[in-house]
Design a protein around this motif. Structure first.
Motif, PDB file in Angstrom:
ATOM      1  N   ASN A   8      10.937 -33.122 101.557  1.00 33.59           N
ATOM      2  CA  ASN A   8      10.260 -32.258 102.643  1.00 33.59           C
ATOM      3  C   ASN A   8      10.728 -30.827 103.001  1.00 33.59           C
ATOM      4  O   ASN A   8       9.977 -30.233 103.611  1.00 33.59           O
ATOM      5  CB  ASN A   8      10.490 -33.288 103.876  1.00 33.59           C
ATOM      6  N   LEU A   9      11.814 -30.388 102.224  1.00 37.04           N
ATOM      7  CA  LEU A   9      12.326 -29.204 102.495  1.00 37.04           C
ATOM      8  C   LEU A   9      12.628 -28.098 101.116  1.00 37.04           C
ATOM      9  O   LEU A   9      13.143 -27.450 101.264  1.00 37.04           O
ATOM     10  CB  LEU A   9      13.582 -29.358 103.131  1.00 37.04           C
ATOM     11  N   SER A  10      11.449 -28.751 100.115  1.00 40.87           N
ATOM     12  CA  SER A  10      11.750 -28.132  99.161  1.00 40.87           C
ATOM     13  C   SER A  10      11.412 -26.679  98.916  1.00 40.87           C
ATOM     14  O   SER A  10      11.933 -25.836  98.216  1.00 40.87           O
ATOM     15  CB  SER A  10      10.816 -28.724  98.102  1.00 40.87           C
ATOM     16  N   GLY A  11      10.576 -26.160  99.731  1.00 41.27           N
ATOM     17  CA  GLY A  11      10.358 -24.993  99.867  1.00 41.27           C
ATOM     18  C   GLY A  11      11.431 -23.898 100.258  1.00 41.27           C
ATOM     19  O   GLY A  11      11.262 -22.764 100.027  1.00 41.27           O
ATOM     20  N   GLU A  12      12.377 -24.456 101.296  1.00 37.32           N
ATOM     21  CA  GLU A  12      13.528 -23.375 101.467  1.00 37.32           C
ATOM     22  C   GLU A  12      14.178 -23.014  99.959  1.00 37.32           C
ATOM     23  O   GLU A  12      14.438 -22.042 100.104  1.00 37.32           O
ATOM     24  CB  GLU A  12      14.683 -24.149 102.295  1.00 37.32           C
ATOM     25  N   SER A  13      14.479 -24.091  99.328  1.00 35.91           N
ATOM     26  CA  SER A  13      14.831 -23.777  98.059  1.00 35.91           C
ATOM     27  C   SER A  13      14.270 -22.483  97.072  1.00 35.91           C
ATOM     28  O   SER A  13      14.968 -21.692  96.628  1.00 35.91           O
ATOM     29  CB  SER A  13      15.303 -24.936  97.201  1.00 35.91           C
ATOM     30  N   LEU A  14      12.956 -23.108  97.156  1.00 37.15           N
ATOM     31  CA  LEU A  14      12.244 -22.020  96.387  1.00 37.15           C
ATOM     32  C   LEU A  14      11.982 -20.877  96.756  1.00 37.15           C
ATOM     33  O   LEU A  14      11.980 -19.798  96.151  1.00 37.15           O
ATOM     34  CB  LEU A  14      10.634 -22.872  96.135  1.00 37.15           C
ATOM     35  N   ARG A  15      11.986 -20.734  98.111  1.00 31.82           N
ATOM     36  CA  ARG A  15      11.679 -19.420  98.706  1.00 31.82           C
ATOM     37  C   ARG A  15      13.073 -18.410  98.357  1.00 31.82           C
ATOM     38  O   ARG A  15      12.979 -17.244  97.840  1.00 31.82           O
ATOM     39  CB  ARG A  15      11.721 -19.209 100.198  1.00 31.82           C
ATOM     40  N   ASP A  16      14.338 -19.105  98.520  1.00 33.01           N
ATOM     41  CA  ASP A  16      15.552 -18.397  97.894  1.00 33.01           C
ATOM     42  C   ASP A  16      15.522 -17.939  96.365  1.00 33.01           C
ATOM     43  O   ASP A  16      15.641 -16.726  96.209  1.00 33.01           O
ATOM     44  CB  ASP A  16      16.555 -19.233  98.307  1.00 33.01           C
ATOM     45  N   MET A  17      14.851 -18.822  95.754  1.00 31.37           N
ATOM     46  CA  MET A  17      14.849 -18.295  94.359  1.00 31.37           C
ATOM     47  C   MET A  17      13.847 -17.282  94.175  1.00 31.37           C
ATOM     48  O   MET A  17      14.059 -16.247  93.327  1.00 31.37           O
ATOM     49  CB  MET A  17      14.409 -19.443  93.492  1.00 31.37           C
ATOM     50  N   MET A  18      12.711 -17.380  94.554  1.00 31.44           N
ATOM     51  CA  MET A  18      11.687 -16.379  94.356  1.00 31.44           C
ATOM     52  C   MET A  18      12.019 -15.113  94.917  1.00 31.44           C
ATOM     53  O   MET A  18      11.819 -13.996  94.182  1.00 31.44           O
ATOM     54  CB  MET A  18      10.416 -16.841  95.069  1.00 31.44           C
ATOM     55  N   GLU A  19      12.747 -15.061  95.962  1.00 25.06           N
ATOM     56  CA  GLU A  19      13.114 -13.772  96.600  1.00 25.06           C
ATOM     57  C   GLU A  19      14.616 -13.446  95.617  1.00 25.06           C
ATOM     58  O   GLU A  19      14.369 -12.185  95.575  1.00 25.06           O
ATOM     59  CB  GLU A  19      13.667 -13.830  98.013  1.00 25.06           C
ATOM     60  N   PHE A  20      15.174 -14.047  95.427  1.00 25.62           N
ATOM     61  CA  PHE A  20      16.444 -13.670  94.539  1.00 25.62           C
ATOM     62  C   PHE A  20      16.028 -12.714  93.085  1.00 25.62           C
ATOM     63  O   PHE A  20      16.473 -11.862  92.932  1.00 25.62           O
ATOM     64  CB  PHE A  20      17.499 -14.530  94.300  1.00 25.62           C
ATOM     65  N   TYR A  21      15.281 -13.523  92.458  1.00 26.89           N
ATOM     66  CA  TYR A  21      14.679 -13.321  91.272  1.00 26.89           C
ATOM     67  C   TYR A  21      13.428 -12.555  91.166  1.00 26.89           C
ATOM     68  O   TYR A  21      13.202 -11.868  90.081  1.00 26.89           O
ATOM     69  CB  TYR A  21      14.516 -14.497  90.211  1.00 26.89           C
ATOM     70  N   LYS A  22      12.961 -12.116  92.383  1.00 21.44           N
ATOM     71  CA  LYS A  22      11.626 -11.226  92.607  1.00 21.44           C
ATOM     72  C   LYS A  22      10.561 -11.593  91.646  1.00 21.44           C
ATOM     73  O   LYS A  22       9.965 -10.801  91.025  1.00 21.44           O
ATOM     74  CB  LYS A  22      12.091  -9.868  92.509  1.00 21.44           C
ATOM     75  N   VAL A  23      10.521 -13.093  91.507  1.00 23.69           N
ATOM     76  CA  VAL A  23       9.324 -13.525  90.819  1.00 23.69           C
ATOM     77  C   VAL A  23       7.807 -13.566  91.225  1.00 23.69           C
ATOM     78  O   VAL A  23       7.925 -14.072  92.480  1.00 23.69           O
ATOM     79  CB  VAL A  23       9.841 -15.057  89.981  1.00 23.69           C
ATOM     80  N   ASP A  24       6.918 -13.260  90.808  1.00 25.09           N
ATOM     81  CA  ASP A  24       5.540 -13.414  91.232  1.00 25.09           C
ATOM     82  C   ASP A  24       5.108 -14.506  91.358  1.00 25.09           C
ATOM     83  O   ASP A  24       5.488 -15.373  90.344  1.00 25.09           O
ATOM     84  CB  ASP A  24       4.709 -12.413  90.680  1.00 25.09           C
ATOM     85  N   THR A  25       4.498 -15.176  92.360  1.00 23.28           N
ATOM     86  CA  THR A  25       3.747 -16.633  92.232  1.00 23.28           C
ATOM     87  C   THR A  25       3.024 -17.001  91.052  1.00 23.28           C
ATOM     88  O   THR A  25       2.895 -18.201  90.839  1.00 23.28           O
ATOM     89  CB  THR A  25       3.024 -16.895  93.685  1.00 23.28           C
ATOM     90  N   LYS A  26       2.382 -16.044  90.430  1.00 24.69           N
ATOM     91  CA  LYS A  26       1.713 -16.562  89.306  1.00 24.69           C
ATOM     92  C   LYS A  26       2.727 -16.743  88.088  1.00 24.69           C
ATOM     93  O   LYS A  26       2.208 -17.621  87.313  1.00 24.69           O
ATOM     94  CB  LYS A  26       0.774 -15.494  88.708  1.00 24.69           C
ATOM     95  N   ASN A  27       4.003 -16.675  88.231  1.00 22.47           N
ATOM     96  CA  ASN A  27       4.884 -17.020  87.135  1.00 22.47           C
ATOM     97  C   ASN A  27       5.952 -18.105  87.817  1.00 22.47           C
ATOM     98  O   ASN A  27       6.796 -18.609  87.190  1.00 22.47           O
ATOM     99  CB  ASN A  27       5.799 -16.036  86.890  1.00 22.47           C
ATOM    100  N   LEU A  28       5.339 -18.712  88.699  1.00 22.05           N
ATOM    101  CA  LEU A  28       6.058 -20.142  89.308  1.00 22.05           C
ATOM    102  C   LEU A  28       5.099 -21.410  88.815  1.00 22.05           C
ATOM    103  O   LEU A  28       3.921 -21.188  88.885  1.00 22.05           O
ATOM    104  CB  LEU A  28       6.055 -20.034  90.904  1.00 22.05           C
ATOM    105  N   VAL A  29       5.755 -22.275  88.369  1.00 22.77           N
ATOM    106  CA  VAL A  29       5.085 -23.630  87.911  1.00 22.77           C
ATOM    107  C   VAL A  29       5.901 -24.584  88.803  1.00 22.77           C
ATOM    108  O   VAL A  29       6.949 -24.839  88.780  1.00 22.77           O
ATOM    109  CB  VAL A  29       5.043 -23.860  86.625  1.00 22.77           C
ATOM    110  N   VAL A  30       5.105 -25.412  89.571  1.00 24.11           N
ATOM    111  CA  VAL A  30       5.771 -26.571  90.472  1.00 24.11           C
ATOM    112  C   VAL A  30       5.240 -27.998  89.860  1.00 24.11           C
ATOM    113  O   VAL A  30       4.033 -28.022  89.675  1.00 24.11           O
ATOM    114  CB  VAL A  30       5.325 -26.437  91.816  1.00 24.11           C
ATOM    115  N   ILE A  31       6.078 -28.682  89.470  1.00 21.09           N
ATOM    116  CA  ILE A  31       5.661 -30.143  88.690  1.00 21.09           C
ATOM    117  C   ILE A  31       6.039 -31.234  89.901  1.00 21.09           C
ATOM    118  O   ILE A  31       7.071 -31.182  90.366  1.00 21.09           O
ATOM    119  CB  ILE A  31       6.460 -30.434  87.751  1.00 21.09           C
ATOM    120  N   TYR A  32       5.193 -32.077  90.335  1.00 17.35           N
ATOM    121  CA  TYR A  32       5.210 -33.212  91.085  1.00 17.35           C
ATOM    122  C   TYR A  32       4.368 -34.056  90.916  1.00 17.35           C
ATOM    123  O   TYR A  32       3.487 -34.135  90.432  1.00 17.35           O
ATOM    124  CB  TYR A  32       5.191 -32.561  92.671  1.00 17.35           C
TER     125      TYR A  32
END
Length: 186
Positions: A66-90
């Motif tokens: 339920n808090l997965s977004g906190e981790s993901l936001r940190d990664m996306m900001e740190f690596y400066k990756v655009d959301t189109k280069n993100l893939v979430v499997i669930y």
């Protein structure tokens, strides 16, 4: 760079549960591409490698679903990756057991991990690979998603995780449109 995130819950007691099917897919991707997912940063276990000539980060958030977004936001900001280069499997209860759906963007549906990610990223415009786990016929939904697959579904789920991994490889190497055309079967 691509960030590939599998959703699940940390801890051995959740291994093999329906809700951890995203972690299972990351484990298979790591094995296939010889990437060790053993570093801890951004509230996630992660590993980096290359395939298809592209840098890839595989991650399993350790924040609980339920808090997965906190981790993901940190990664996306740190690596400066655009959301189109993100893939979430669930896992997805709204899809039949053993089915696979790939989308470029969309709502979270009833999935709390996806709600957290969309809220934290302030965007729903990222590719996702949804693995169907079906709905319980009766009983508590939380017990169902935190439960293990019955014996008669184990081989089917192994096959769908394999297809999910192939779909992610296609997304990274050849693009989301080809992956959707190839893996979104009716």
């Amino acid at each position: 760079m691509h960030i590939i995130v599998g959703l699940g819950n940390p801890g051995r007691k959740y291994d093999g549960t329906r809700h951890n099917i995203g972690f299972d897919a990351i484990d298979l991707l790591a094995h296939r591409h010889d990437i060790k997912v053993n570093k801890l940063k951004h509230k996630a276990l992660y590993g980096e490698g290359f395939w298809g000539g592209k840098k890839v980060l595989l991650a399993k958030p350790q924040t609980f679903m339920n808090l997965s977004g906190e981790s993901l936001r940190d990664m996306m900001e740190f690596y400066k990756v655009d959301t189109k280069n993100l893939v979430v499997i669930y896992d997805d209860i709204d899809i039949e057991v053993g089915s696979l759906r790939i989308r470029q963007k969309g709502s979270a549906g009833s999935h709390n991990g996806m709600k957290s990610i969309i809220y934290q990223l302030q965007s729903d415009a990222f590719p996702r690979v949804r693995i169907g786990i079906g709905k319980p016929k009766f009983g508590d939904l939380a017990d169902y998603v935190l439960g293990r697959f019955p014996k008669e579904e184990i081989n089917l789920m192994r096959e769908v995780v394999e297809k999910a991994v192939e779909a992610v490889e296609t997304i990274v190497e050849e693009g989301i449109d080809l992956a959707m055309n190839r893996y979104n079967k009716t």
